[in-house]
Design a protein around this motif. Structure first.
Motif, PDB file in Angstrom:
ATOM      1  N   ARG A 260       9.675   0.678  -4.039  1.00 36.83           N
ATOM      2  CA  ARG A 260       9.123   0.726  -5.392  1.00 36.83           C
ATOM      3  C   ARG A 260       9.030   2.155  -5.931  1.00 36.83           C
ATOM      4  NH1 ARG A 260       5.261  -3.479  -7.131  1.00 36.83           N
ATOM      5  NH2 ARG A 260       5.426  -5.321  -5.796  1.00 36.83           N
ATOM      6  N   HIS A 261       8.691   3.118  -5.055  1.00 36.45           N
ATOM      7  CA  HIS A 261       8.290   4.440  -5.532  1.00 36.45           C
ATOM      8  C   HIS A 261       9.112   5.597  -4.972  1.00 36.45           C
ATOM      9  CE1 HIS A 261       5.000   2.304  -7.327  1.00 36.45           C
ATOM     10  NE2 HIS A 261       4.577   1.872  -6.143  1.00 36.45           N
ATOM     11  N   GLY A 262      10.099   5.302  -4.131  1.00 35.82           N
ATOM     12  CA  GLY A 262      10.994   6.352  -3.662  1.00 35.82           C
ATOM     13  C   GLY A 262      10.405   7.293  -2.647  1.00 35.82           C
ATOM     14  N   LEU A 263       9.298   6.910  -2.028  1.00 33.65           N
ATOM     15  CA  LEU A 263       8.671   7.736  -1.000  1.00 33.65           C
ATOM     16  C   LEU A 263       8.286   6.834   0.163  1.00 33.65           C
ATOM     17  CD1 LEU A 263       7.347  10.441  -0.025  1.00 33.65           C
ATOM     18  CD2 LEU A 263       5.229   9.603  -1.070  1.00 33.65           C
ATOM     19  N   LEU A 264       8.894   7.076   1.331  1.00 34.49           N
ATOM     20  CA  LEU A 264       8.531   6.317   2.518  1.00 34.49           C
ATOM     21  C   LEU A 264       7.310   6.979   3.145  1.00 34.49           C
ATOM     22  CD1 LEU A 264       9.158   4.040   4.521  1.00 34.49           C
ATOM     23  CD2 LEU A 264      10.581   5.668   5.801  1.00 34.49           C
ATOM     24  N   PRO A 265       6.168   6.309   3.153  1.00 35.43           N
ATOM     25  CA  PRO A 265       4.952   6.944   3.681  1.00 35.43           C
ATOM     26  C   PRO A 265       5.080   7.237   5.171  1.00 35.43           C
ATOM     27  CG  PRO A 265       4.423   4.964   2.404  1.00 35.43           C
ATOM     28  CD  PRO A 265       5.898   4.959   2.638  1.00 35.43           C
ATOM     29  N   GLU A 266       4.681   8.438   5.560  1.00 37.46           N
ATOM     30  CA  GLU A 266       4.647   8.820   6.974  1.00 37.46           C
ATOM     31  C   GLU A 266       3.769   7.800   7.710  1.00 37.46           C
ATOM     32  OE1 GLU A 266       2.593  10.164  10.283  1.00 37.46           O
ATOM     33  OE2 GLU A 266       1.615  10.276   8.321  1.00 37.46           O
ATOM     34  N   PRO A 267       4.249   7.231   8.847  1.00 29.79           N
ATOM     35  CA  PRO A 267       3.602   6.042   9.414  1.00 29.79           C
ATOM     36  C   PRO A 267       2.297   6.286  10.162  1.00 29.79           C
ATOM     37  CG  PRO A 267       5.485   6.673  10.769  1.00 29.79           C
ATOM     38  CD  PRO A 267       5.515   7.557   9.541  1.00 29.79           C
ATOM     39  N   VAL A 268       2.102   7.459  10.760  1.00 29.26           N
ATOM     40  CA  VAL A 268       0.927   7.676  11.608  1.00 29.26           C
ATOM     41  C   VAL A 268      -0.335   7.823  10.770  1.00 29.26           C
ATOM     42  CG1 VAL A 268      -0.105   9.161  13.375  1.00 29.26           C
ATOM     43  CG2 VAL A 268       2.354   8.687  13.420  1.00 29.26           C
ATOM     44  N   TYR A 269      -0.215   8.462   9.609  1.00 32.87           N
ATOM     45  CA  TYR A 269      -1.386   8.745   8.782  1.00 32.87           C
ATOM     46  C   TYR A 269      -1.270   8.120   7.383  1.00 32.87           C
ATOM     47  CZ  TYR A 269      -2.747  12.298  12.225  1.00 32.87           C
ATOM     48  OH  TYR A 269      -3.121  12.936  13.373  1.00 32.87           O
ATOM     49  N   VAL A 270      -0.257   8.528   6.641  1.00 30.48           N
ATOM     50  CA  VAL A 270      -0.216   8.248   5.208  1.00 30.48           C
ATOM     51  C   VAL A 270      -0.071   6.761   4.906  1.00 30.48           C
ATOM     52  CG1 VAL A 270       0.986   8.752   3.049  1.00 30.48           C
ATOM     53  CG2 VAL A 270       0.662  10.561   4.755  1.00 30.48           C
ATOM     54  N   ALA A 271       0.781   6.056   5.655  1.00 26.98           N
ATOM     55  CA  ALA A 271       0.970   4.631   5.387  1.00 26.98           C
ATOM     56  C   ALA A 271      -0.324   3.857   5.572  1.00 26.98           C
ATOM     57  CB  ALA A 271       2.066   4.072   6.298  1.00 26.98           C
ATOM     58  N   LYS A 272      -1.092   4.209   6.589  1.00 26.78           N
ATOM     59  CA  LYS A 272      -2.353   3.510   6.841  1.00 26.78           C
ATOM     60  C   LYS A 272      -3.342   3.756   5.704  1.00 26.78           C
ATOM     61  CE  LYS A 272      -1.750   3.629  11.848  1.00 26.78           C
ATOM     62  NZ  LYS A 272      -2.287   4.059  13.161  1.00 26.78           N
ATOM     63  N   MET A 273      -3.392   4.997   5.236  1.00 21.23           N
ATOM     64  CA  MET A 273      -4.299   5.319   4.133  1.00 21.23           C
ATOM     65  C   MET A 273      -3.907   4.569   2.867  1.00 21.23           C
ATOM     66  SD  MET A 273      -4.166   7.367   1.169  1.00 21.23           S
ATOM     67  CE  MET A 273      -2.905   8.583   1.571  1.00 21.23           C
ATOM     68  N   LEU A 274      -2.624   4.568   2.528  1.00 17.98           N
ATOM     69  CA  LEU A 274      -2.189   3.875   1.316  1.00 17.98           C
ATOM     70  C   LEU A 274      -2.408   2.368   1.420  1.00 17.98           C
ATOM     71  CD1 LEU A 274       1.098   5.810   0.470  1.00 17.98           C
ATOM     72  CD2 LEU A 274      -1.001   5.763  -0.894  1.00 17.98           C
ATOM     73  N   TYR A 275      -2.153   1.820   2.577  1.00 19.99           N
ATOM     74  CA  TYR A 275      -2.407   0.393   2.780  1.00 19.99           C
ATOM     75  C   TYR A 275      -3.892   0.093   2.560  1.00 19.99           C
ATOM     76  CZ  TYR A 275      -2.345  -4.218   5.019  1.00 19.99           C
ATOM     77  OH  TYR A 275      -2.464  -5.564   5.282  1.00 19.99           O
TER      78      TYR A 275
END
Length: 298
Positions: A260-275
């Motif tokens: 959707r947004h052209g940025l793959l969230p870094e999985p260890v930290y950022v993806a969890k926060m955005l989720y």
């Protein structure tokens, strides 16, 4: 104005950009999201690592240290960033790595990059690693490696918290709620202290059982600022099974966010926060009209 630091000569991008995100899932909840792109501060020392390392590097320079020693797991962003900073500034670096069984094995990409930047890696068993804050253990390391400035795991100490103060100040007037992933609590401690009185921060621990970070944030704020500062809370539900672990649902969320947004969230930290942010929005945790800033730490 922030105080000049030895890293200023490396041309950091400060303040980091604040990029709006348009997403109908958030629009249905009546909230707006922007990404605080701290990952763009520097190509080798991104995000909260830059903010936490800067005051510690100043302290090392002022005290005449030529070597930094710090601690981390096998996938530690902090080890990699410390190694890069040391190489760029002519400081020797030593990384004490949790997991003696890793010694002699091929290095993963994170440790391989740290080694390529000149970091001397010292693997210890988990029992020894748990002693990392004990003066006697640090003395043993000095007997082995010579004198050094010791930085804690994740770089989170009182100086690091003061370095993250500017992150909160950069977001004043731009956000009502600021979301950040938490590993050791230093970024949240400084961020919350820098926010204005009408804003609050939410920390999303990436470790299972991360509620202990409440005490760490409190301790760091007392050491850095003399007492509690700012409004902050923790939401411990989004660790994905533990540090560096994930779930199919979290992976799917990250992939959809990237599409959707052209940025793959870094999985260890950022993806969890955005989720966590999107889940809270769906739960109605934010009042309509709330402006949310999500810190992309790296």
């Amino acid at each position: 104005m922030p105080t000049a630091s030895p890293l200023d000569a490396l041309d950091p991008r400060l303040p980091s950009p604040l990029v709006p995100v348009e997403d109908e899932r958030l629009a249905r909840a009546g909230v707006r999201l922007a990404l605080k792109r701290d990952d763009l501060i520097h190509p080798r020392i991104p995000g909260n690592k830059w903010r936490k390392l800067t005051p510690n590097l100043e302290a090392a320079r002022a005290a005449g240290y030529g070597t930094l020693l710090t601690f981390g797991g096998a996938y530690s962003n902090h080890l990699r960033a410390t190694a890069a900073a040391g190489r760029l500034l002519g400081l020797a670096t030593i990384g004490v790595v949790r997991g003696e069984e890793l010694a002699g094995r091929p290095l993963n990409p994170s440790l391989a990059q740290a080694a390529a930047d000149g970091m001397r890696l010292h693997f210890v068993d988990r029992a020894s690693y748990r002693r990392k804050t004990e003066p006697a253990f640090v003395d043993e390391l000095r007997a082995r490696f010579g004198d050094f400035l010791a930085l804690p795991e994740g770089g989170s100490n009182a100086l690091a918290a003061t370095g993250c103060l500017e992150l909160g100040r950069e977001l004043r007037g731009h956000a009502d709620v600021v979301a950040v992933a938490c590993g050791t609590g230093g970024t949240l401690a400084g961020l919350a202290a820098g926010l204005g009185p009408d804003a609050r921060a939410i920390g999303f621990p990436v470790l299972k059982g991360g509620g202990f970070l409440a005490d760490e944030v409190t301790r760091l704020q007392h050491e850095a600022f003399g007492g509690p500062r700012g409004a902050w809370t923790l939401d411990t539900r989004f660790h994905g099974g533990g540090y560096a672990r994930t779930t199919p649902r979290l992976t799917a969320f990250a992939e959809e966010f990237a599409a959707r947004h052209g940025l793959l969230p870094e999985p260890v930290y950022v993806a969890k926060m955005l989720y966590g942010v999107f889940t809270l929005a769906a739960e109605g945790a934010f009042a309509p009209g709330t402006r949310i800033a999500a810190v992309v730490t790296g």
